[in-house]
Write an enzyme that holds these catalytic residues in place. Structure first.
Site, PDB file in Angstrom:
ATOM      1  CG  ASP A 182      -2.053   0.993   1.110  1.00 18.92           C
ATOM      2  OD1 ASP A 182      -2.343   1.439  -0.025  1.00 18.92           O
ATOM      3  OD2 ASP A 182      -2.642   1.345   2.143  1.00 18.92           O
ATOM      4  N   GLY A 183       0.341   2.325  -0.594  1.00 20.01           N
ATOM      5  CA  GLY A 183       1.009   3.627  -0.557  1.00 20.01           C
ATOM      6  C   GLY A 183       1.548   4.098  -1.896  1.00 20.01           C
ATOM      7  CG  ASN A 184       1.816   1.429  -5.221  1.00 20.27           C
ATOM      8  OD1 ASN A 184       2.758   1.253  -4.462  1.00 20.27           O
ATOM      9  ND2 ASN A 184       1.272   0.466  -5.948  1.00 20.27           N
ATOM     10  N   GLY A 185      -0.052   5.435  -4.474  1.00 19.75           N
ATOM     11  CA  GLY A 185      -0.636   6.708  -4.885  1.00 19.75           C
ATOM     12  C   GLY A 185       0.000   7.867  -4.137  1.00 19.75           C
ATOM     13  CG  HIS A 244      -0.603   1.915  -9.283  1.00 17.55           C
ATOM     14  ND1 HIS A 244      -0.749   1.659  -7.938  1.00 17.55           N
ATOM     15  CD2 HIS A 244      -1.718   2.598  -9.658  1.00 17.55           C
ATOM     16  CE1 HIS A 244      -1.900   2.172  -7.513  1.00 17.55           C
ATOM     17  NE2 HIS A 244      -2.504   2.751  -8.536  1.00 17.55           N
ATOM     18  CB  SER A 294      -8.898  -5.296  -2.660  1.00 15.85           C
ATOM     19  OG  SER A 294      -9.565  -4.065  -2.860  1.00 15.85           O
ATOM     20  CG  LEU A 337       9.135 -17.234  -3.575  1.00 12.36           C
ATOM     21  CD1 LEU A 337       9.100 -17.276  -2.053  1.00 12.36           C
ATOM     22  CD2 LEU A 337       9.538 -15.831  -4.048  1.00 12.36           C
ATOM     23  CD  GLU A 339       3.488 -13.071  15.896  1.00 13.89           C
ATOM     24  OE1 GLU A 339       3.420 -11.896  16.311  1.00 13.89           O
ATOM     25  OE2 GLU A 339       3.102 -14.051  16.562  1.00 13.89           O
TER      26      GLU A 339
HETATM   27  C1  IPE Z   1      -5.483  -2.728  -0.117  1.00 12.96           C
HETATM   28  O1  IPE Z   1      -5.106  -1.401  -0.304  1.00 12.96           O
HETATM   29  C2  IPE Z   1      -5.493  -3.459  -1.413  1.00 12.96           C
HETATM   30  C3  IPE Z   1      -4.209  -3.574  -2.110  1.00 12.96           C
HETATM   31  C4  IPE Z   1      -3.038  -3.185  -1.697  1.00 12.96           C
HETATM   32  C5  IPE Z   1      -4.296  -4.226  -3.371  1.00 12.96           C
HETATM   33  P1  IPE Z   1      -6.170  -0.229  -0.388  1.00 12.96           P
HETATM   34  O2  IPE Z   1      -5.394   1.030  -0.495  1.00 12.96           O
HETATM   35  O3  IPE Z   1      -7.161  -0.501  -1.452  1.00 12.96           O
HETATM   36  O4  IPE Z   1      -6.897  -0.362   1.048  1.00 12.96           O
HETATM   37  P2  IPE Z   1      -7.891   0.641   1.793  1.00 12.96           P
HETATM   38  O5  IPE Z   1      -9.041   0.915   0.870  1.00 12.96           O
HETATM   39  O6  IPE Z   1      -7.123   1.913   2.077  1.00 12.96           O
HETATM   40  O7  IPE Z   1      -8.277  -0.072   3.040  1.00 12.96           O
HETATM   41  C1  IPE Z   2      -1.744   0.182  -3.322  1.00 10.26           C
HETATM   42  O1  IPE Z   2      -1.440   1.549  -3.351  1.00 10.26           O
HETATM   43  C2  IPE Z   2      -1.956  -0.388  -4.702  1.00 10.26           C
HETATM   44  C3  IPE Z   2      -3.326  -0.796  -5.020  1.00 10.26           C
HETATM   45  C4  IPE Z   2      -4.338  -0.780  -4.193  1.00 10.26           C
HETATM   46  C5  IPE Z   2      -3.573  -1.262  -6.357  1.00 10.26           C
HETATM   47  P1  IPE Z   2      -2.608   2.639  -3.350  1.00 10.26           P
HETATM   48  O2  IPE Z   2      -2.996   2.904  -4.758  1.00 10.26           O
HETATM   49  O3  IPE Z   2      -3.713   2.204  -2.456  1.00 10.26           O
HETATM   50  O4  IPE Z   2      -1.847   3.886  -2.752  1.00 10.26           O
HETATM   51  P2  IPE Z   2      -2.444   4.935  -1.716  1.00 10.26           P
HETATM   52  O5  IPE Z   2      -2.908   4.159  -0.516  1.00 10.26           O
HETATM   53  O6  IPE Z   2      -3.558   5.653  -2.393  1.00 10.26           O
HETATM   54  O7  IPE Z   2      -1.275   5.822  -1.402  1.00 10.26           O
HETATM   55 MG    MG Z   3      -4.074   2.476  -0.472  1.00 12.02          MG
END
Ligand code: IPE
Ligand code: IPE
Ligand code: MG
Length: 258
Positions: free
Chosen positions: A26-29, A43, A71, A137, A210
């Protein structure tokens, strides 16, 4: 007891290196936004991180790596981001399948594929088939995956095959129909990007995993960050319902770092 790999039925063996790591990338955006770039650039960079994480897991001797790529709720995002992600999956599968093959990595994809278009479905199948015999793996990508879907789908499939079990089924009966039935449950769960939630990832399988959360955004999650997560895991005492004294008494069997 059977050798069903279930933490609620038998106490799993605890090893210093987690056998199975599950990751919410998470956190790409936000990573892209911090750099005044469009979200989708995050991404793209996230794919580079994933390649390195696969490599580090191989080096550390991790047997299973499972990552959340998309998801069942991510369809709610703006249409242009969703379609960018779909084309990115195709590109990455086409480009990386041969590399995984060379590296003896077995690729698996879990989730409901019905919603993907035919081209993506074919890429997924081709990449899985190409790497199916690999013995290193096991790398599982969760796409259009949801933990609730997994459990519901497993119950439905089990009842389709065994309608007579409707009122009597056990965990053993259900187990083979769950997405990750071939793998031990995750030992270590990592979520990058600062949020402390499961977001409908492997709800069933994370029962005794964990949990490790870091503020580091996924595109910045490097080898040292992964090693930090594993080091944190090695300091945990995994009790599976028992007391600390019981675990300590079984020298080396409970503490991951022992
Ligand atoms: C969870 O991340 C799904 C993936 C990393 C693929 P999200 O960024 O979609 O999760 P929420 O919506 O903040 O809980
Ligand atoms: C996770 O990064 C990747 C996917 C859910 C596909 P996000 O796209 O959720 O990045 P944020 O959370 O908005 O920074
Ligand atoms: Mg996210």
């Amino acid at each position: 007891m059977t050798n069903l790999p279930s933490s609620t039925r038998t106490i799993p063996e605890v090893t210093p290196v987690p056998r199975h790591i599950a990751v919410i990338m998470d956190g790409n955006g936000r990573w892209a936004k911090q750099r005044f770039m469009p979200r989708v650039m995050g991404h793209q960079r996230g794919v580079e991180t994933l390649r390195e994480v696969v490599k580090t897991c191989r080096d550390l001797g991790v047997e299973y790596l499972t990552v959340f790529a998309f998801s069942s709720e991510n369809w709610r995002r703006p249409a242009d981001e969703v379609s960018f992600l779909m084309s990115l999956f195709i590109k990455v599968l086409e480009r990386e399948a041969r590399r995984l093959q060379r590296e003896n990595v077995r690729l698996k994809i879990i989730g409901d594929r019905n919603r993907f278009d035919d081209e993506l479905k074919k890429c997924m199948l081709d990449a899985e088939q190409l790497t199916a015999a690999n013995t290193g793996l096991t790398f599982t990508v969760a796409a259009n995956y949801g933990g609730r879907w997994d459990v519901m789908h497993a119950v439905q499939s089990m009842l389709q095959h065994h309608p007579e079990l409707a009122l009597t089924f056990t965990e053993e009966d259900l187990h083979p129909y769950l997405s990750m039935s071939d793998a031990p449950e995750p030992d270590l769960f990592i979520r990058t990007g600062g949020e402390q939630r499961i977001s409908n990832f492997m709800l069933w399988q994370l029962a005794y995993t964990e949990l490790y959360f870091t503020d580091t955004l996924w595109p910045a999650f490097d080898r040292a960050e992964l090693e930090k997560a594993v080091a944190s895991y090695q300091r945990r005492e995994r009790r599976f319902g028992r007391t600390s004294e019981q675990v300590q008494g079984m020298t080396g069997k409970g503490v991951a770092g022992a």
